[in-house]
Design an enzyme around this catalytic site. Structure first.
Site, mmCIF file in Angstrom:
data_model
loop_
_atom_site.group_PDB
_atom_site.id
_atom_site.type_symbol
_atom_site.label_atom_id
_atom_site.label_comp_id
_atom_site.label_asym_id
_atom_site.label_seq_id
_atom_site.Cartn_x
_atom_site.Cartn_y
_atom_site.Cartn_z
ATOM 1 N N LYS A 61 5.246 -14.787 -0.016
ATOM 2 C CA LYS A 61 4.490 -15.601 -1.111
ATOM 3 C C LYS A 61 5.749 -15.428 -1.765
ATOM 4 C CE LYS A 61 1.534 -16.928 -4.461
ATOM 5 N NZ LYS A 61 1.547 -18.821 -4.343
ATOM 6 N N TYR A 71 0.897 -1.139 0.379
ATOM 7 C CA TYR A 71 -0.131 -0.096 0.212
ATOM 8 C C TYR A 71 0.789 1.434 0.504
ATOM 9 C CZ TYR A 71 -3.984 -2.807 0.940
ATOM 10 O OH TYR A 71 -5.051 -3.651 1.892
ATOM 11 N N ASP A 122 -4.690 -7.408 5.751
ATOM 12 C CA ASP A 122 -5.892 -6.883 4.667
ATOM 13 C C ASP A 122 -6.856 -8.214 4.669
ATOM 14 O OD1 ASP A 122 -7.809 -4.905 4.278
ATOM 15 O OD2 ASP A 122 -7.238 -3.920 3.095
ATOM 16 N N ASP A 174 -9.634 -10.643 7.391
ATOM 17 C CA ASP A 174 -11.048 -10.125 6.343
ATOM 18 C C ASP A 174 -11.662 -11.854 6.513
ATOM 19 O OD1 ASP A 174 -11.334 -7.556 7.046
ATOM 20 O OD2 ASP A 174 -12.131 -7.401 4.221
ATOM 21 N N ASP A 225 -1.415 -17.876 -0.063
ATOM 22 C CA ASP A 225 -3.009 -18.889 -0.353
ATOM 23 C C ASP A 225 -2.818 -20.021 0.091
ATOM 24 O OD1 ASP A 225 -0.403 -19.459 -2.005
ATOM 25 O OD2 ASP A 225 -0.934 -20.262 -3.750
#
Length: 359
Positions: A188, A138, A245, A249, A221
């Site tokens: 990742k 971000y 983030d 969620d 993942d």
């Protein structure tokens, strides 16, 4: 009585409906614990942008520095202001201005909460996501060239500094040390070949300082798979800005509803006020219907109390939440028919009744 100066930014959408319920509960618990809150509300929002051409005044950061903490509702009304302008202008900028590098998001399956994962019970889902909150994916480094032509190119850089990476990992290790001594890193590095291997290297280096903490790491993942299939594997998860983030969620969704998901944007060194907010966002689709679940905002208020040094008061709020989840009333996201204010009133009364029983 101990007094705290709290800035209140209801913001947009359901933020304006849930924040009053959080204030109601904090007032109730404050009365039981000798705490007084001096609330100052600021109208900064997408409506404010429409009137002033920006999401908040130029001196907003200086204004908020006078407060002990910020209680934040939600930001976003894409019919009025594009989301990237709204969120950067009222939340992400504050995270950087105040160096709120820790985004703390607890995930827990409460007793009485319908769980979408078959066979899961309270205790099976109980972990904390620690998200790096000021850099990573971000970032605002980048831009567009040849805009509007067939040669148009868009670029945005992910920025990982040693300082930023090390400090979020150290915070996560310290938290894990205070819990079950287990920390998981989200990565990742099999696909993102520069920044994520660096993340892994720093994790390997920092963990040498915490030999008592068990560690593991998952590609993000694969991590999402295990959060659904085996959520009891996790205690504390540390992740970059984007990955944190997303998984924070997913976590509350597996625990029943994002309507209870709380968060704190924290400056551990306390050089600036920390910001406490529900995870759910402004939810324009239900704004104005008075059915938004206020429990995430109320739980965020408990996180604020804990940050301000009032662990017992925070525990009382969480206990009241637990009671209302079991006994009701419930908003529609929890298969009930209650309004936002009815749930908030029930939690406040649960706080007061706990005090009466203790007396």
């Amino acid at each position: 009585m101990k007094e705290h100066l709290i800035a209140v930014i209801p913001g947009d959408g359901i933020g304006r409906e849930v924040i009053p319920e959080g204030v109601r509960v904090l007032e109730a618990v404050g009365a039981q614990h000798g705490l007084r809150f001096a609330w100052t509300e600021f109208p900064w929002s997408c409506d404010w942008y429409k009137a002033h051409g920006r999401m908040c005044p130029e001196d907003a950061a200086d204004t908020l520095r006078k407060y002990d903490a910020v209680y934040f509702g939600a930001v976003g009304n894409p019919d009025v202001v594009p989301d990237h302008i709204a969120v950067w202008g009222l939340l992400i900028n504050f995270r950087r201005w105040f160096d709120l590098y820790v985004n703390l998001r607890p995930v827990r399956l409460f007793a009485g909460m319908p769980c979408p994962l078959a066979g899961r019970k309270p205790g099976d889902i109980d972990y904390v996501v620690i998200r790096e909150n000021t850099e990573g994916e971000y970032g605002n480094v980048g831009g567009r060239v040849y805009e509007g032509t067939e040669r148009e190119v868009v670029m945005q850089q992910a920025i990982f500094s040693r300082k930023g990476t090390d400090r979020i990992m150290k915070y996560a290790f310290e938290l894990a040390r205070s819990r079950k001594k287990h920390l998981t890193s989200a990565t990742k590095s099999n696909g993102i070949s520069i920044t994520m291997p660096y993340w892994d290297e720093r994790f390997a280096e920092i963990k040498k300082q915490y030999p008592d903490v068990k560690t593991d790491q998952y590609h993000v993942d694969g991590l999402t798979i295990q959060m659904v299939l085996n959520p009891d594997r996790f205690d504390v998860i540390v992740a970059s800005n984007l990955f944190g983030d997303i998984i924070s969620d997913l976590g509350p969704a597996t625990a029943g509803t994002i309507g209870i998901a709380a968060s704190g944007n924290i400056n551990p060194e306390r050089t600036a006020p920390s910001i406490f907010e529900p995870v759910h966002g402004s939810a324009p689709d239900i704004a104005g219907r008075k059915i938004a679940n206020p429990l995430a905002t109320i739980w965020s208020g408990a996180l604020m109390l804990e940050h301000l040094g009032h662990a017992a008061a925070a525990a009382d709020v969480v206990q009241a939440i637990e009671r209302v989840i079991v006994e009701g009333p419930h908003t529609p996201d929890m298969r009930g028919k209650a309004s936002t204010s009815e749930v908030g009133a029930a939690v406040a009364e649960a706080v007061r009744s706990q005090s009466r029983k203790a007396a």
